[in-house]
Design a protein around this motif. Sequence first.
Motif, PDB file in Angstrom:
ATOM      1  N   ARG A   6       0.599   2.614 -10.218  1.00 42.76           N
ATOM      2  CA  ARG A   6       0.521   4.009  -9.776  1.00 42.76           C
ATOM      3  C   ARG A   6       0.109   4.920 -10.930  1.00 42.76           C
ATOM      4  NH1 ARG A   6       3.053   6.657  -5.440  1.00 42.76           N
ATOM      5  NH2 ARG A   6       4.359   4.829  -5.050  1.00 42.76           N
ATOM      6  N   ASN A  10      -3.112   7.361 -11.125  1.00 43.58           N
ATOM      7  CA  ASN A  10      -2.903   8.796 -11.345  1.00 43.58           C
ATOM      8  C   ASN A  10      -3.644   9.282 -12.586  1.00 43.58           C
ATOM      9  OD1 ASN A  10      -1.322   9.343  -9.090  1.00 43.58           O
ATOM     10  ND2 ASN A  10       0.591   8.848 -10.147  1.00 43.58           N
ATOM     11  N   ASN A  93      -6.281   2.891  -2.125  1.00 49.98           N
ATOM     12  CA  ASN A  93      -5.165   3.382  -2.945  1.00 49.98           C
ATOM     13  C   ASN A  93      -3.859   2.831  -2.371  1.00 49.98           C
ATOM     14  OD1 ASN A  93      -3.186   4.690  -4.373  1.00 49.98           O
ATOM     15  ND2 ASN A  93      -3.899   6.754  -3.924  1.00 49.98           N
ATOM     16  N   TYR A  95      -0.951   3.230  -3.149  1.00 49.91           N
ATOM     17  CA  TYR A  95       0.176   4.148  -3.247  1.00 49.91           C
ATOM     18  C   TYR A  95       0.018   5.360  -2.328  1.00 49.91           C
ATOM     19  CZ  TYR A  95       0.458   1.114  -7.237  1.00 49.91           C
ATOM     20  OH  TYR A  95       0.480  -0.011  -8.029  1.00 49.91           O
TER      21      TYR A  95
END
Length: 212
Positions: A6, A10, A93, A95
Motif C-alpha cells: 500500500r 501511495n 489497485n 487496496y
Amino acid sequence: MNTPTRDEINKIMDIRFSEDIHNKLKSAKVGIAGLGGLGSNIAAMLARSGVGNLHIVDFDKVDLSNLNRQNYYIDHLGMYKTQAAAKILKSINPYLNITYETTKIDENNASDIFKDIDIICEAFDNAENKAMLINSLLTTYKDKKIVSGSGMAGYGSSNLIKTTKKMKNLYICGDGVSDINEGMGLMSPRVSICAGHQANMVIRLILGENEV
C-alpha cells in the motif's frame, strides 16, 4: 512479481499528483450506475487515477457482444459484470475500497443504493433508465452530483463529444445526438472518449472544480 505494498502505491500516487490531490482522491466516494461500455471504462480510469472508494452497480453478465467496447476479456464471459469489474479493479489497485451490488436499479431503490455516495456516474444504455436515475437522485438529494453520458454511438468526429453543465449538480458528456440505430452501433473509440469525459469531470468535482 510480488504485489506492491500500500505504501509503495501511495508513494507513486503522491509523486504523480502531489500529496494534497492524492488525499482528496483517496477519500472520495464515487458511484457508477451501469457497467457497460461507459461504466466499466469509467471505473478503470478512476481506479488508475487514485480514487479510493468505488460503489459499482449492475445486474447483467458479461457476454461476447460486450467485448468490442467494454472493459472485459474472454476470461470474464458469463460472470456478473459487478464481479468481473471488481476483479479487474483490484488488479489495478489491490487496496482500492470497492463495493458492489448485483441488482437492477429502478425508481424504488436508486436513492437508497447511492445514499452514501458523493458523486454518481450514470452509465446506462437506455434513455428512459438514464432519466429515471437522474430524476430519482436529484429529487431526493440536493447536494449529490451526477455525471451522465448521452450520445456516443458510431464513428463520428471525436471533437463533437464534450462535457456540458446542465444545472447545478448535473453534467452531461457526449454529443447529445448520436444513438444506436440500424447501421450505427457502439464502437470502442467514441464510447471510451465519452467515458473519459465522465471520469475527468468526476475528478474535477472531487478536486473542487465545478465548471466544465
